[in-house]
Design a protein around this motif. Structure first.
Motif, PDB file in Angstrom:
ATOM      1  N   ARG A   1     -11.587  -4.284   5.132  1.00  0.00           N
ATOM      2  CA  ARG A   1     -11.651  -4.253   3.662  1.00  0.00           C
ATOM      3  C   ARG A   1     -10.346  -4.680   2.990  1.00  0.00           C
ATOM      4  O   ARG A   1     -10.291  -4.802   1.766  1.00  0.00           O
ATOM      5  CB  ARG A   1     -12.011  -2.828   3.185  1.00  0.00           C
ATOM      6  CG  ARG A   1     -13.309  -2.328   3.720  1.00  0.00           C
ATOM      7  CD  ARG A   1     -14.452  -3.140   3.173  1.00  0.00           C
ATOM      8  NE  ARG A   1     -15.719  -2.631   3.692  1.00  0.00           N
ATOM      9  CZ  ARG A   1     -16.856  -3.211   3.490  1.00  0.00           C
ATOM     10  NH1 ARG A   1     -16.916  -4.316   2.774  1.00  0.00           N
ATOM     11  NH2 ARG A   1     -17.956  -2.708   3.997  1.00  0.00           N
ATOM     12  N   TRP A   2      -9.299  -4.891   3.785  1.00  0.00           N
ATOM     13  CA  TRP A   2      -7.969  -5.130   3.237  1.00  0.00           C
ATOM     14  C   TRP A   2      -7.934  -6.324   2.281  1.00  0.00           C
ATOM     15  O   TRP A   2      -7.368  -6.233   1.195  1.00  0.00           O
ATOM     16  CB  TRP A   2      -6.950  -5.291   4.349  1.00  0.00           C
ATOM     17  CG  TRP A   2      -5.571  -5.529   3.845  1.00  0.00           C
ATOM     18  CD1 TRP A   2      -4.824  -6.656   3.993  1.00  0.00           C
ATOM     19  CD2 TRP A   2      -4.766  -4.624   3.075  1.00  0.00           C
ATOM     20  NE1 TRP A   2      -3.603  -6.511   3.384  1.00  0.00           N
ATOM     21  CE2 TRP A   2      -3.542  -5.272   2.808  1.00  0.00           C
ATOM     22  CE3 TRP A   2      -4.952  -3.337   2.583  1.00  0.00           C
ATOM     23  CZ2 TRP A   2      -2.528  -4.674   2.073  1.00  0.00           C
ATOM     24  CZ3 TRP A   2      -3.941  -2.743   1.852  1.00  0.00           C
ATOM     25  CH2 TRP A   2      -2.747  -3.412   1.599  1.00  0.00           C
TER      26      TRP A   2
ATOM     27  N   ALA B   1       0.854  -1.182   0.000  1.00  0.00           N
ATOM     28  CA  ALA B   1       0.000   0.000   0.000  1.00  0.00           C
ATOM     29  C   ALA B   1       0.888   1.230   0.000  1.00  0.00           C
ATOM     30  O   ALA B   1       1.748   1.391   0.870  1.00  0.00           O
ATOM     31  CB  ALA B   1      -0.912   0.006   1.213  1.00  0.00           C
TER      32      ALA B   1
ATOM     33  N   ARG C   1      -1.069  -1.229   7.607  1.00  0.00           N
ATOM     34  CA  ARG C   1      -1.187  -1.529   6.168  1.00  0.00           C
ATOM     35  C   ARG C   1      -0.602  -0.446   5.263  1.00  0.00           C
ATOM     36  O   ARG C   1      -0.878  -0.436   4.077  1.00  0.00           O
ATOM     37  CB  ARG C   1      -2.655  -1.752   5.799  1.00  0.00           C
ATOM     38  CG  ARG C   1      -3.292  -2.912   6.504  1.00  0.00           C
ATOM     39  CD  ARG C   1      -2.659  -4.204   6.080  1.00  0.00           C
ATOM     40  NE  ARG C   1      -3.308  -5.335   6.712  1.00  0.00           N
ATOM     41  CZ  ARG C   1      -2.822  -6.551   6.702  1.00  0.00           C
ATOM     42  NH1 ARG C   1      -1.673  -6.795   6.099  1.00  0.00           N
ATOM     43  NH2 ARG C   1      -3.454  -7.518   7.282  1.00  0.00           N
TER      44      ARG C   1
ATOM     45  N   ILE D   1      -9.420  -5.439  -1.033  1.00  0.00           N
ATOM     46  CA  ILE D   1      -8.587  -4.461  -1.747  1.00  0.00           C
ATOM     47  C   ILE D   1      -7.391  -5.159  -2.392  1.00  0.00           C
ATOM     48  O   ILE D   1      -7.078  -4.927  -3.560  1.00  0.00           O
ATOM     49  CB  ILE D   1      -8.148  -3.325  -0.791  1.00  0.00           C
ATOM     50  CG1 ILE D   1      -9.360  -2.476  -0.394  1.00  0.00           C
ATOM     51  CG2 ILE D   1      -7.051  -2.473  -1.411  1.00  0.00           C
ATOM     52  CD1 ILE D   1      -9.106  -1.509   0.751  1.00  0.00           C
ATOM     53  N   VAL D   2      -6.734  -6.021  -1.639  1.00  0.00           N
ATOM     54  CA  VAL D   2      -5.573  -6.753  -2.173  1.00  0.00           C
ATOM     55  C   VAL D   2      -5.996  -7.647  -3.335  1.00  0.00           C
ATOM     56  O   VAL D   2      -5.308  -7.717  -4.357  1.00  0.00           O
ATOM     57  CB  VAL D   2      -4.875  -7.571  -1.062  1.00  0.00           C
ATOM     58  CG1 VAL D   2      -3.854  -8.531  -1.637  1.00  0.00           C
ATOM     59  CG2 VAL D   2      -4.212  -6.633  -0.066  1.00  0.00           C
TER      60      VAL D   2
ATOM     61  N   VAL E   1     -10.432   0.041   7.785  1.00  0.00           N
ATOM     62  CA  VAL E   1      -9.563  -0.384   6.681  1.00  0.00           C
ATOM     63  C   VAL E   1      -9.257  -1.878   6.781  1.00  0.00           C
ATOM     64  O   VAL E   1      -9.292  -2.597   5.779  1.00  0.00           O
ATOM     65  CB  VAL E   1      -8.263   0.453   6.681  1.00  0.00           C
ATOM     66  CG1 VAL E   1      -7.200  -0.159   5.801  1.00  0.00           C
ATOM     67  CG2 VAL E   1      -8.557   1.887   6.280  1.00  0.00           C
ATOM     68  N   ALA E   2      -8.968  -2.340   7.982  1.00  0.00           N
ATOM     69  CA  ALA E   2      -8.606  -3.753   8.174  1.00  0.00           C
ATOM     70  C   ALA E   2      -9.705  -4.688   7.683  1.00  0.00           C
ATOM     71  O   ALA E   2      -9.409  -5.769   7.156  1.00  0.00           O
ATOM     72  CB  ALA E   2      -8.301  -4.019   9.647  1.00  0.00           C
TER      73      ALA E   2
ATOM     74  N   PHE F   1      -4.815   3.602   7.327  1.00  0.00           N
ATOM     75  CA  PHE F   1      -4.021   2.483   6.828  1.00  0.00           C
ATOM     76  C   PHE F   1      -2.803   2.263   7.725  1.00  0.00           C
ATOM     77  O   PHE F   1      -2.458   1.135   8.047  1.00  0.00           O
ATOM     78  CB  PHE F   1      -3.594   2.708   5.370  1.00  0.00           C
ATOM     79  CG  PHE F   1      -4.584   2.223   4.365  1.00  0.00           C
ATOM     80  CD1 PHE F   1      -4.417   0.998   3.728  1.00  0.00           C
ATOM     81  CD2 PHE F   1      -5.702   2.975   4.045  1.00  0.00           C
ATOM     82  CE1 PHE F   1      -5.335   0.535   2.799  1.00  0.00           C
ATOM     83  CE2 PHE F   1      -6.628   2.528   3.126  1.00  0.00           C
ATOM     84  CZ  PHE F   1      -6.446   1.301   2.497  1.00  0.00           C
TER      85      PHE F   1
END
Length: 184
Positions: A106-107, A4, A136, A110-111, A103-104, A131
């Protein structure tokens, strides 16, 4: 391995946007169109992530609801995750995924959307900070403009000591200075 990267432009005094969330100051920098490092960076990006204020400014500034082709011109076919708890205008034909929450949470999605490329945290500073809080944020690339605002939206509203940041490179890109830092 997907990383990221928070890649953004900031003023010399560390602001992303003015008090009205405008980035107009950036486009007023003489010879800004001579900057070329961004194209190389964009080739490494598989997915965009941005906050609702950044997204709304881009949509309004570029009149993307009336001219959705401008989104593709700027970002290609990359999917974009927009973190927001409010309704936002849609860009017809763009792969924009409105999400909320930490964020965690959705990580993994996203990856997966990034494929074998990197995640570009477009902005704003608070989202980049989220992040970082989640462990992240791997890299920060700041393109420093020869301008000051005196106040506005900060580059990264978190405290980072030198034990967490290491300058990897410094270069010139047109009228800008570019700093690349790794985040520990």
């Amino acid at each position: 391995m997907t990383i990221a990267v928070y890649c953004t432009a900031a003023t010399l005094d560390g602001y992303l946007a003015d008090e009205d969330d405008s980035l107009a100051w950036l486009f007023a920098v003489p010879d800004a169109d001579q900057a070329s490092a961004f194209e190389s960076f964009l080739d490494t990006v598989g997915v965009l992530v941005m906050g609702s204020t950044t997204y709304r400014w881009v949509v309004e500034h570029d009149d993307l609801t009336a001219h959705p082709e401008r989104w593709r011109d700027a970002y290609g076919d990359r999917p974009a995750y927009v973190f927001s708890s409010r309704a936002l205008p849609e860009v017809p034909g763009a792969d924009i995924r409105l999400v909320d929450g930490p964020v965690a949470d959705r990580w993994a999605d996203i990856v997966a959307a990034a494929g074998d490329r990197d995640v570009w945290i477009v902005g704003g500073g608070d989202l980049a900070g989220q992040f970082a809080d989640a462990g992240r944020l791997d890299r920060i690339i700041v393109t420093v403009a020869p301008a000051t605002l005196g106040s506005g939206r900060p580059l990264l509203p978190r405290r980072f000591g030198s034990d967490r940041l290491a300058i990897e490179s410094v270069s010139m890109d047109g009228p800008f200075a570019q700093l690349s830092l790794s985040v520990r």
